[in-house]
Structures are given as C-alpha cells and as structure tokens.
Design an enzyme around this catalytic site. Structure first.
Site, PDB file in Angstrom:
ATOM      1  N   LYS A  14       0.857  -1.196  -0.087  1.00 42.11           N
ATOM      2  CA  LYS A  14       0.199  -0.063  -0.146  1.00 42.11           C
ATOM      3  C   LYS A  14       0.764   1.350  -0.115  1.00 42.11           C
ATOM      4  O   LYS A  14       0.459   2.139  -0.890  1.00 42.11           O
ATOM      5  CB  LYS A  14      -1.113   0.062   1.190  1.00 42.11           C
ATOM      6  CG  LYS A  14      -1.982  -1.117   1.155  1.00 42.11           C
ATOM      7  CD  LYS A  14      -2.972  -0.924   2.404  1.00 42.11           C
ATOM      8  CE  LYS A  14      -2.325  -1.397   3.714  1.00 42.11           C
ATOM      9  NZ  LYS A  14      -1.993  -2.476   4.253  1.00 42.11           N
ATOM     10  N   ARG A  89     -10.339   0.376   7.713  1.00 41.65           N
ATOM     11  CA  ARG A  89      -9.906  -1.327   7.876  1.00 41.65           C
ATOM     12  C   ARG A  89     -11.055  -1.849   8.421  1.00 41.65           C
ATOM     13  O   ARG A  89     -11.064  -3.273   8.823  1.00 41.65           O
ATOM     14  CB  ARG A  89      -8.846  -1.207   8.734  1.00 41.65           C
ATOM     15  CG  ARG A  89      -7.332  -1.112   8.272  1.00 41.65           C
ATOM     16  CD  ARG A  89      -6.481  -1.227   9.519  1.00 41.65           C
ATOM     17  NE  ARG A  89      -5.232  -1.920   9.357  1.00 41.65           N
ATOM     18  CZ  ARG A  89      -4.073  -1.548   8.956  1.00 41.65           C
ATOM     19  NH1 ARG A  89      -4.226  -0.106   8.261  1.00 41.65           N
ATOM     20  NH2 ARG A  89      -3.093  -2.193   8.483  1.00 41.65           N
ATOM     21  N   ARG A 128      11.409  -6.526   5.493  1.00 43.11           N
ATOM     22  CA  ARG A 128      11.386  -4.978   5.854  1.00 43.11           C
ATOM     23  C   ARG A 128      11.784  -5.136   7.420  1.00 43.11           C
ATOM     24  O   ARG A 128      12.286  -3.918   7.624  1.00 43.11           O
ATOM     25  CB  ARG A 128      10.093  -4.671   5.732  1.00 43.11           C
ATOM     26  CG  ARG A 128       9.683  -3.335   6.227  1.00 43.11           C
ATOM     27  CD  ARG A 128       8.231  -2.848   5.535  1.00 43.11           C
ATOM     28  NE  ARG A 128       7.267  -3.290   6.751  1.00 43.11           N
ATOM     29  CZ  ARG A 128       5.908  -2.861   6.614  1.00 43.11           C
ATOM     30  NH1 ARG A 128       5.399  -2.360   5.510  1.00 43.11           N
ATOM     31  NH2 ARG A 128       5.231  -3.651   7.377  1.00 43.11           N
ATOM     32  N   ARG A 134      10.393  -2.093  12.300  1.00 42.32           N
ATOM     33  CA  ARG A 134       9.304  -1.872  12.996  1.00 42.32           C
ATOM     34  C   ARG A 134       8.978  -2.835  13.926  1.00 42.32           C
ATOM     35  O   ARG A 134       9.048  -4.084  13.463  1.00 42.32           O
ATOM     36  CB  ARG A 134       8.294  -1.802  11.657  1.00 42.32           C
ATOM     37  CG  ARG A 134       7.552  -0.388  11.350  1.00 42.32           C
ATOM     38  CD  ARG A 134       6.754  -0.324  10.142  1.00 42.32           C
ATOM     39  NE  ARG A 134       5.565  -1.422  10.367  1.00 42.32           N
ATOM     40  CZ  ARG A 134       4.434  -1.042   9.526  1.00 42.32           C
ATOM     41  NH1 ARG A 134       4.465  -0.562   8.560  1.00 42.32           N
ATOM     42  NH2 ARG A 134       3.221  -1.873   9.978  1.00 42.32           N
ATOM     43  N   ARG A 145      -1.483 -10.008  13.110  1.00 45.84           N
ATOM     44  CA  ARG A 145      -1.841  -8.761  12.008  1.00 45.84           C
ATOM     45  C   ARG A 145      -2.821  -9.582  10.802  1.00 45.84           C
ATOM     46  O   ARG A 145      -3.896  -8.981  10.404  1.00 45.84           O
ATOM     47  CB  ARG A 145      -0.885  -8.012  11.352  1.00 45.84           C
ATOM     48  CG  ARG A 145      -0.634  -7.027  12.588  1.00 45.84           C
ATOM     49  CD  ARG A 145       0.839  -6.533  12.266  1.00 45.84           C
ATOM     50  NE  ARG A 145       1.240  -5.773  11.006  1.00 45.84           N
ATOM     51  CZ  ARG A 145       2.448  -5.451  10.420  1.00 45.84           C
ATOM     52  NH1 ARG A 145       3.437  -6.154  11.151  1.00 45.84           N
ATOM     53  NH2 ARG A 145       2.597  -5.049   9.199  1.00 45.84           N
TER      54      ARG A 145
HETATM   55  P1  ATP Z   1       1.800  -2.324   5.362  1.00 46.12           P
HETATM   56  O1  ATP Z   1       1.596  -0.737   5.495  1.00 46.12           O
HETATM   57  O2  ATP Z   1       3.000  -2.904   4.932  1.00 46.12           O
HETATM   58  O3  ATP Z   1       0.690  -2.718   4.242  1.00 46.12           O
HETATM   59  P2  ATP Z   1      -0.019  -2.799   7.623  1.00 46.12           P
HETATM   60  O4  ATP Z   1      -1.247  -2.510   7.076  1.00 46.12           O
HETATM   61  O5  ATP Z   1       0.246  -3.772   8.894  1.00 46.12           O
HETATM   62  O6  ATP Z   1       1.346  -2.964   6.713  1.00 46.12           O
HETATM   63  P3  ATP Z   1       0.210  -0.006   8.695  1.00 46.12           P
HETATM   64  O7  ATP Z   1      -1.175   0.256   7.688  1.00 46.12           O
HETATM   65  O8  ATP Z   1       1.111   0.924   8.749  1.00 46.12           O
HETATM   66  O9  ATP Z   1       0.588  -1.283   8.379  1.00 46.12           O
HETATM   67  O10 ATP Z   1      -0.613  -0.079  10.171  1.00 46.12           O
HETATM   68  C1  ATP Z   1       0.158  -0.653  11.437  1.00 46.12           C
HETATM   69  C2  ATP Z   1      -0.683  -0.754  12.551  1.00 46.12           C
HETATM   70  O11 ATP Z   1      -1.377   0.711  12.603  1.00 46.12           O
HETATM   71  C3  ATP Z   1      -1.881  -1.779  12.300  1.00 46.12           C
HETATM   72  O12 ATP Z   1      -1.591  -2.966  12.776  1.00 46.12           O
HETATM   73  C4  ATP Z   1      -2.854  -1.175  13.478  1.00 46.12           C
HETATM   74  O13 ATP Z   1      -2.514  -1.535  14.740  1.00 46.12           O
HETATM   75  C5  ATP Z   1      -2.605   0.400  13.321  1.00 46.12           C
HETATM   76  N1  ATP Z   1      -3.608   0.913  12.352  1.00 46.12           N
HETATM   77  C6  ATP Z   1      -3.302   1.585  10.948  1.00 46.12           C
HETATM   78  N2  ATP Z   1      -4.371   2.143  10.450  1.00 46.12           N
HETATM   79  C7  ATP Z   1      -5.391   1.672  11.258  1.00 46.12           C
HETATM   80  C8  ATP Z   1      -6.943   1.564  11.151  1.00 46.12           C
HETATM   81  N3  ATP Z   1      -7.439   2.376  10.110  1.00 46.12           N
HETATM   82  N4  ATP Z   1      -7.707   1.173  11.981  1.00 46.12           N
HETATM   83  C9  ATP Z   1      -7.228   0.747  13.268  1.00 46.12           C
HETATM   84  N5  ATP Z   1      -5.824   0.533  13.429  1.00 46.12           N
HETATM   85  C10 ATP Z   1      -4.988   0.928  12.628  1.00 46.12           C
HETATM   86 MG    MG Z   2       2.042   1.055   5.057  1.00 43.90          MG
END
Ligand code: ATP
Ligand code: MG
Length: 193
Positions: A14, A89, A128, A134, A145
C-alpha cells in the site's frame, strides 16, 4: 482527481504504490499507520494509546481512528484528491469515511485492492523488519495482523464492490512492482478521463 482508497493485507505494498501514485498525480496522501507511528515517536497521548494496540497487532478503536482521519483529511491540500492508505480497515470506518466525505461534498472515488499471497507477504514483511526495524514486523505479530486482516478488514472488499468502486490488482498476474504500477496507473487514468 478522484479520491483513492488503497486496500490490501499487511505488506501488500500500500505504501509503495501510494508513493508512486502521489509522485505521478500530485495527490494528498494519508497513511494512518504513518500518522500513528509519528504520534508514538512524539510521545503524545494518542501515541501512548496506539502503541499498545500496534505492538499487539490489533486495530486501534474505530472512534479514535475516525476522529484522527477527519482532522488529517481537513489538513490536506484541497482539490487534488487524497489517497487513503491503511484506512478504512473495518466496515464502521468505511461507513464513517463515506459520511465524512459526503458532508464535505466529496466522494469515495475509487478503491484499489492489492491481492498478494500470504507466503509472499510474510517474506516481504520479514525482509522489511531487517531494513526498517518496525516493532510489529516480527513473525508472531505479523501472524496476528494477518488474522485481524482476515476477520475485520478483508470483508470490506465486498462492501467496496457493492459501492461499485472496487478495482483489483493481482501480484501473481502482474509479477513485478513495475507491472503493478503500470496497471494501476492505466486504471486511474481511465477513471479520471
Ligand atoms: P503495510 O503498511 O505494509 O501494508 P500494515 O497494513 O500492517 O502493513 P500500517 O497500515 O502501517 O501497516 O498499520 C500498522 C498498525 O497501525 C496496524 O496493525 C494497526 O494497529 C494500526 N492502524 C493503522 N491504520 C489503522 C486503522 N485504519 N484502524 C485501526 N488501526 C490502524
Ligand atoms: Mg503502510
């Protein structure tokens, strides 16, 4: 430009594709993960709350996320469209986003779904971990996750399909980052002509 929601499992790219889109189209970019990590780094109240959830691979509660999203959206440059990366999400977040945009006279735009197999995702996230360090990129938290993604986030794909705005891109078909980017750009151009 229409707004773009970029959707996919952890590690699906993403952030990477958002950056490519921003560079080409000059849109705003909201990564809720980045917003939360900045809050943690700055030691804010919100950061303290968020840390516990993130380290556990859990989602931050919807009400909190929705407030953060609205205030971040209103700080974006107007009129160029925004990429939402990592939001929504949950179905509740999606409904709230739709309402928030409608109240401002804006639309959801288009949703881009990245489809990547779990073995590839795990490999990427562990790589990563070595580069970015991270805290939530360790095998145990990544498994959590993935589980959260399957139970709370993946069902949203059908919500977007019902809105008539889902566009899917499959890693096993495009095969390279460049191939994915080209396919995504083509679709964005088509939507905005
Ligand atoms: P990537 O960015 O590689 O696709 P990812 O989707 O797990 O991986 P992030 O989007 O950076 O990573 O999110 C990291 C963490 O931040 C999530 O596991 C969650 O705990 C929190 N988080 C981020 N966005 C949201 C959201 N919209 N609602 C609830 N928690 C969130
Ligand atoms: Mg991300």
């Amino acid at each position: 430009m229409k707004n773009i929601i970029i959707f996919g499992a952890p590690g699906s790219g993403k952030g990477t594709y958002s950056e490519a889109i921003v560079n080409r189209y000059g849109m705003g970019h909201i990564s809720t993960g980045d917003v939360l990590r900045a809050e943690i780094k700055n030691g804010t109240e919100l950061g303290k709350i968020a840390q516990g959830y993130i380290d556990n691979g859990q989602l931050i509660p919807d009400e909190l996320m929705i407030d953060i999203l609205a205030s971040t959206y209103d700080r974006q440059p107007q009129g160029k469209g925004v990429i939402f990366d990592g939001f929504p999400r949950t179905i509740a977040q999606a409904e709230a986003l739709k309402k928030m945009l409608l109240e401002r006279g804006h639309g959801l735009g288009m949703m881009i779904e990245l489809i990547v197999g779990e073995d590839v995702l795990m490999e990427r996230l562990l790589r990563r971990a070595q580069i970015e360090g991270r805290a939530d990129d360790n095998e145990e938290t990544i498994r959590k996750r993935f589980a959260v993604y399957h139970s709370q986030t993946a069902p949203l794909s059908e919500w977007f399909a019902a809105e008539g705005i889902r566009h899917t891109f499959d890693w096993s078909i495009c095969k390279t980052k460049e191939g994915m980017i080209e396919a995504i750009f083509q679709e964005i151009d088509k939507e905005n002509q």
